[in-house]
Design a protein around this motif. Sequence first.
Motif, PDB file in Angstrom:
ATOM      1  N   PRO A 164       0.954  -1.264  -0.008  1.00 50.71           N
ATOM      2  CA  PRO A 164       0.045   0.088  -0.104  1.00 50.71           C
ATOM      3  C   PRO A 164       0.694   1.270   0.214  1.00 50.71           C
ATOM      4  O   PRO A 164       1.987   1.262   0.564  1.00 50.71           O
ATOM      5  CB  PRO A 164      -0.688  -0.099   1.376  1.00 50.71           C
ATOM      6  CG  PRO A 164      -0.800  -1.864   1.718  1.00 50.71           C
ATOM      7  CD  PRO A 164       0.585  -2.265   1.203  1.00 50.71           C
ATOM      8  N   LEU A 165       0.467   2.296  -0.530  1.00 48.74           N
ATOM      9  CA  LEU A 165       1.013   3.610  -0.724  1.00 48.74           C
ATOM     10  C   LEU A 165       1.418   4.192   0.766  1.00 48.74           C
ATOM     11  O   LEU A 165       2.629   4.603   0.974  1.00 48.74           O
ATOM     12  CB  LEU A 165       0.267   4.552  -1.234  1.00 48.74           C
ATOM     13  CG  LEU A 165       0.166   4.474  -2.695  1.00 48.74           C
ATOM     14  CD1 LEU A 165      -0.975   5.686  -3.339  1.00 48.74           C
ATOM     15  CD2 LEU A 165       1.667   4.773  -3.447  1.00 48.74           C
ATOM     16  N   GLU A 178      11.581   4.681  -0.998  1.00 45.82           N
ATOM     17  CA  GLU A 178      11.110   3.792  -1.943  1.00 45.82           C
ATOM     18  C   GLU A 178      10.215   4.485  -3.266  1.00 45.82           C
ATOM     19  O   GLU A 178      10.169   4.127  -4.137  1.00 45.82           O
ATOM     20  CB  GLU A 178      10.096   2.770  -1.276  1.00 45.82           C
ATOM     21  CG  GLU A 178      10.903   1.683  -0.527  1.00 45.82           C
ATOM     22  CD  GLU A 178      10.114   0.805   0.350  1.00 45.82           C
ATOM     23  OE1 GLU A 178      10.353  -0.468   0.666  1.00 45.82           O
ATOM     24  OE2 GLU A 178       9.011   1.189   0.866  1.00 45.82           O
ATOM     25  N   LEU A 179       9.541   5.246  -2.496  1.00 40.76           N
ATOM     26  CA  LEU A 179       8.479   6.059  -3.495  1.00 40.76           C
ATOM     27  C   LEU A 179       9.480   6.844  -4.532  1.00 40.76           C
ATOM     28  O   LEU A 179       8.954   6.858  -5.525  1.00 40.76           O
ATOM     29  CB  LEU A 179       7.547   7.013  -2.606  1.00 40.76           C
ATOM     30  CG  LEU A 179       6.258   7.402  -3.530  1.00 40.76           C
ATOM     31  CD1 LEU A 179       5.509   6.386  -4.105  1.00 40.76           C
ATOM     32  CD2 LEU A 179       5.325   8.221  -2.559  1.00 40.76           C
ATOM     33  N   PRO A 192      -4.590  -2.065  -7.651  1.00 41.78           N
ATOM     34  CA  PRO A 192      -4.484  -2.001  -5.958  1.00 41.78           C
ATOM     35  C   PRO A 192      -3.111  -2.416  -5.600  1.00 41.78           C
ATOM     36  O   PRO A 192      -2.724  -2.000  -4.575  1.00 41.78           O
ATOM     37  CB  PRO A 192      -5.712  -2.717  -5.586  1.00 41.78           C
ATOM     38  CG  PRO A 192      -6.871  -2.334  -6.447  1.00 41.78           C
ATOM     39  CD  PRO A 192      -5.828  -2.443  -7.883  1.00 41.78           C
ATOM     40  N   GLU A 193      -2.740  -3.713  -6.039  1.00 40.27           N
ATOM     41  CA  GLU A 193      -1.630  -4.360  -5.556  1.00 40.27           C
ATOM     42  C   GLU A 193      -0.416  -3.708  -5.894  1.00 40.27           C
ATOM     43  O   GLU A 193       0.440  -3.614  -5.203  1.00 40.27           O
ATOM     44  CB  GLU A 193      -1.620  -5.729  -6.122  1.00 40.27           C
ATOM     45  CG  GLU A 193      -2.647  -6.651  -5.670  1.00 40.27           C
ATOM     46  CD  GLU A 193      -3.636  -6.723  -6.810  1.00 40.27           C
ATOM     47  OE1 GLU A 193      -4.495  -7.975  -6.766  1.00 40.27           O
ATOM     48  OE2 GLU A 193      -4.114  -5.751  -7.396  1.00 40.27           O
TER      49      GLU A 193
END
Length: 238
Positions: free
Chosen positions: A89-90, A97-98, A139-140
């Motif tokens: 999840p975000l 990481e982002l 979503p994954e």
Amino acid sequence: MKTALVTGATGGIGRLLVRALIEKGFHVVGVGRRKERLEELKSLGNFSYIVADLSEPNVARKIADSLGEFGVKRLDVLVNNAGYAIRKPLLDHTDEELENLFKVNALAPVELTRKLLPLLGEGSTVVFVISGVAFVNVPELPSYCAAKGALHYLTVNLERELKDRGIQVMRVYPKQVKTEFFTRNNMPYPKGSIEPEDVVEAIMRGLEKGKREVFVPGYLKLIKYLPNWPVFTYRFRY
């Protein structure tokens, strides 16, 4: 002899693309993080490599400088292929990481193209391997979908700007491909996944025909015309 540069050269699509381009008579320069796997590609023929991590600062300059050291004065084909996903999840992503995921998937391809403009003369082609998820929400893989959506819009605009320089842009949108992309995220291949050979064949045909966009398989193009695009949601089936 024509020269091509391929990022993500050691992965499933990248490795096969290096082989296909060499077989077409190109001198291929591969970019990747793993030196030992790049060394293995030298057995294919006319191949040079640059060890580089696309998430690092100034990586585009490093690649450009390395090409100069190789004596490369023109690039006929640049393939921005490197990419990866994080399955979480975000809210569970770290800042690093982002940032790194967006750098590799969305920003580095544009930065590299800009830095290599002096080598991309009239008649050259820049290939962006994007993804069908540019048009859907999975979503994954929320950050990956967002980054590929960003790359889609960046390249649509970049295409217009490069056209004035006589440089062709080809955007490639594969569906799920059976590569390390899934295994490194501990995910089985989703139902309906395609082989990396299918993507490479489509890219090579696209280069030969001068196509602007390539969907693999072809029917995937229909997703662009869904009435609720781009908020269509897809969940992987295993």
